[in-house]
Scaffold this motif. Structure first.
Motif, PDB file in Angstrom:
ATOM      1  N   ASN A 223     -85.612 -37.913 -75.993  1.00  0.00           N
ATOM      2  CA  ASN A 223     -86.703 -38.622 -75.337  1.00  0.00           C
ATOM      3  C   ASN A 223     -86.291 -38.760 -73.876  1.00  0.00           C
ATOM      4  N   SER A 224     -86.948 -37.995 -73.016  1.00  0.00           N
ATOM      5  CA  SER A 224     -86.495 -37.791 -71.650  1.00  0.00           C
ATOM      6  C   SER A 224     -87.110 -38.762 -70.646  1.00  0.00           C
ATOM      7  N   CYS A 225     -86.537 -38.720 -69.444  1.00  0.00           N
ATOM      8  CA  CYS A 225     -86.951 -39.573 -68.329  1.00  0.00           C
ATOM      9  C   CYS A 225     -87.042 -38.698 -67.078  1.00  0.00           C
ATOM     10  N   ALA A 226     -88.016 -39.002 -66.218  1.00  0.00           N
ATOM     11  CA  ALA A 226     -88.159 -38.231 -64.985  1.00  0.00           C
ATOM     12  C   ALA A 226     -88.103 -39.120 -63.748  1.00  0.00           C
ATOM     13  N   VAL A 227     -87.584 -40.318 -63.893  1.00  0.00           N
ATOM     14  CA  VAL A 227     -87.553 -41.250 -62.778  1.00  0.00           C
ATOM     15  C   VAL A 227     -86.622 -40.756 -61.672  1.00  0.00           C
ATOM     16  N   THR A 228     -85.504 -40.170 -62.045  1.00  0.00           N
ATOM     17  CA  THR A 228     -84.559 -39.659 -61.046  1.00  0.00           C
ATOM     18  C   THR A 228     -84.183 -38.215 -61.373  1.00  0.00           C
ATOM     19  N   ALA A 229     -83.713 -37.505 -60.362  1.00  0.00           N
ATOM     20  CA  ALA A 229     -83.238 -36.134 -60.582  1.00  0.00           C
ATOM     21  C   ALA A 229     -82.049 -36.142 -61.531  1.00  0.00           C
ATOM     22  N   ARG A 230     -81.226 -37.171 -61.473  1.00  0.00           N
ATOM     23  CA  ARG A 230     -80.058 -37.290 -62.362  1.00  0.00           C
ATOM     24  C   ARG A 230     -80.495 -37.379 -63.818  1.00  0.00           C
ATOM     25  N   ALA A 231     -81.569 -38.116 -64.080  1.00  0.00           N
ATOM     26  CA  ALA A 231     -82.063 -38.238 -65.455  1.00  0.00           C
ATOM     27  C   ALA A 231     -82.535 -36.890 -65.982  1.00  0.00           C
ATOM     28  N   GLU A 232     -83.233 -36.123 -65.149  1.00  0.00           N
ATOM     29  CA  GLU A 232     -83.686 -34.793 -65.568  1.00  0.00           C
ATOM     30  C   GLU A 232     -82.493 -33.864 -65.790  1.00  0.00           C
ATOM     31  N   GLN A 233     -81.492 -33.954 -64.931  1.00  0.00           N
ATOM     32  CA  GLN A 233     -80.282 -33.145 -65.089  1.00  0.00           C
ATOM     33  C   GLN A 233     -79.596 -33.486 -66.410  1.00  0.00           C
ATOM     34  N   LYS A 234     -79.492 -34.765 -66.719  1.00  0.00           N
ATOM     35  CA  LYS A 234     -78.859 -35.221 -67.963  1.00  0.00           C
ATOM     36  C   LYS A 234     -79.635 -34.696 -69.168  1.00  0.00           C
ATOM     37  N   CYS A 235     -80.952 -34.665 -69.077  1.00  0.00           N
ATOM     38  CA  CYS A 235     -81.774 -34.150 -70.164  1.00  0.00           C
ATOM     39  C   CYS A 235     -81.461 -32.679 -70.425  1.00  0.00           C
ATOM     40  N   ARG A 236     -81.422 -31.880 -69.361  1.00  0.00           N
ATOM     41  CA  ARG A 236     -81.093 -30.457 -69.523  1.00  0.00           C
ATOM     42  C   ARG A 236     -79.698 -30.281 -70.099  1.00  0.00           C
ATOM     43  N   GLN A 237     -78.760 -31.110 -69.639  1.00  0.00           N
ATOM     44  CA  GLN A 237     -77.385 -31.048 -70.133  1.00  0.00           C
ATOM     45  C   GLN A 237     -77.330 -31.355 -71.629  1.00  0.00           C
ATOM     46  N   LEU A 238     -78.027 -32.399 -72.054  1.00  0.00           N
ATOM     47  CA  LEU A 238     -78.042 -32.755 -73.482  1.00  0.00           C
ATOM     48  C   LEU A 238     -78.667 -31.648 -74.326  1.00  0.00           C
ATOM     49  N   ALA A 239     -79.725 -31.029 -73.815  1.00  0.00           N
ATOM     50  CA  ALA A 239     -80.377 -29.942 -74.551  1.00  0.00           C
ATOM     51  C   ALA A 239     -79.421 -28.757 -74.712  1.00  0.00           C
TER      52      ALA A 239
ATOM     53  N   VAL B 182     -82.229 -39.456 -90.596  1.00  0.00           N
ATOM     54  CA  VAL B 182     -81.820 -39.622 -89.203  1.00  0.00           C
ATOM     55  C   VAL B 182     -80.302 -39.741 -89.164  1.00  0.00           C
ATOM     56  N   VAL B 183     -79.687 -38.946 -88.282  1.00  0.00           N
ATOM     57  CA  VAL B 183     -78.236 -38.982 -88.103  1.00  0.00           C
ATOM     58  C   VAL B 183     -77.936 -39.281 -86.640  1.00  0.00           C
ATOM     59  N   GLY B 184     -76.696 -39.609 -86.351  1.00  0.00           N
ATOM     60  CA  GLY B 184     -76.281 -39.875 -84.978  1.00  0.00           C
ATOM     61  C   GLY B 184     -76.336 -38.624 -84.123  1.00  0.00           C
ATOM     62  N   TRP B 185     -76.499 -38.808 -82.828  1.00  0.00           N
ATOM     63  CA  TRP B 185     -76.633 -37.690 -81.897  1.00  0.00           C
ATOM     64  C   TRP B 185     -75.443 -36.742 -81.958  1.00  0.00           C
ATOM     65  N   GLU B 186     -74.258 -37.241 -82.154  1.00  0.00           N
ATOM     66  CA  GLU B 186     -73.057 -36.409 -82.166  1.00  0.00           C
ATOM     67  C   GLU B 186     -72.855 -35.661 -83.487  1.00  0.00           C
ATOM     68  N   GLU B 187     -73.666 -35.960 -84.472  1.00  0.00           N
ATOM     69  CA  GLU B 187     -73.537 -35.308 -85.774  1.00  0.00           C
ATOM     70  C   GLU B 187     -74.309 -33.997 -85.812  1.00  0.00           C
TER      71      GLU B 187
ATOM     72  N   ALA C 241     -80.346 -24.784 -84.461  1.00  0.00           N
ATOM     73  CA  ALA C 241     -81.120 -26.028 -84.481  1.00  0.00           C
ATOM     74  C   ALA C 241     -82.295 -25.960 -83.511  1.00  0.00           C
ATOM     75  N   LYS C 242     -83.312 -26.721 -83.812  1.00  0.00           N
ATOM     76  CA  LYS C 242     -84.434 -26.884 -82.893  1.00  0.00           C
ATOM     77  C   LYS C 242     -84.113 -28.058 -81.981  1.00  0.00           C
ATOM     78  N   VAL C 243     -84.326 -27.876 -80.692  1.00  0.00           N
ATOM     79  CA  VAL C 243     -84.143 -28.949 -79.718  1.00  0.00           C
ATOM     80  C   VAL C 243     -85.527 -29.287 -79.171  1.00  0.00           C
ATOM     81  N   VAL C 244     -85.929 -30.533 -79.373  1.00  0.00           N
ATOM     82  CA  VAL C 244     -87.254 -30.986 -78.972  1.00  0.00           C
ATOM     83  C   VAL C 244     -87.090 -31.992 -77.843  1.00  0.00           C
ATOM     84  N   VAL C 245     -87.744 -31.724 -76.707  1.00  0.00           N
ATOM     85  CA  VAL C 245     -87.704 -32.644 -75.575  1.00  0.00           C
ATOM     86  C   VAL C 245     -89.085 -33.276 -75.450  1.00  0.00           C
TER      87      VAL C 245
END
Length: 87
Positions: free
Chosen positions: A43-59, A30-35, A69-73
Motif C-alpha cells: 500500500n504505497s504513498c506518493a507524498v514524497t519522492a523517498r516514499a515512491e523510491q521505497k515502494c519501488r525498492q520493496l517491490a 495473511v503472513v508477515g512481509w518478511e515471510e 510471486a505476484k506483487v501488487v502495488v
C-alpha cells in the motif's frame, strides 16, 4: 495461498491495509512481509519522492525473494505514477 502486506504513508493507508488483510478469504492466510508468500501487497504513498523510491525498492525485494510471486502495488503512488512502478 499466503498473502503479505506492507504499508507506506499515512494513517489512512494503515487502515486500508488492515481492512484488506481482514478481507483475505478463500483459504488464503495473511503472513508477515518478511515471510514467503504467493502475493505481496504494497500500500504505497506518493507524498514524497523517498516514499515512491521505497515502494519501488520493496517491490523489487519481494520479486527477488520469490520470483513467481505476484506483487501488487495499491495506493497513492500506484494511482499517480503506475507506469514507473512496473519497471
Amino acid at each position: 495461498m499466503r498473502v503479505a502486506f506492507t504499508t507506506l504513508g499515512c494513517r489512512l493507508n494503515l487502515f486500508e491495509t488492515e481492512a484488506m488483510g481482514r478481507r483475505v478469504s478463500g483459504g488464503a492466510s495473511v503472513v508477515g512481509w518478511e515471510e514467503e508468500a504467493e502475493v505481496y501487497v504494497i500500500n504505497s504513498c506518493a507524498v514524497t519522492a523517498r516514499a515512491e523510491q521505497k515502494c519501488r525498492q520493496l517491490a523489487r525485494q519481494a520479486k527477488r525473494r520469490r520470483p513467481q510471486a505476484k506483487v501488487v502495488v495499491v495506493g497513492c503512488a500506484s494511482q499517480l505514477n503506475g507506469r514507473p512502478l512496473l519497471e
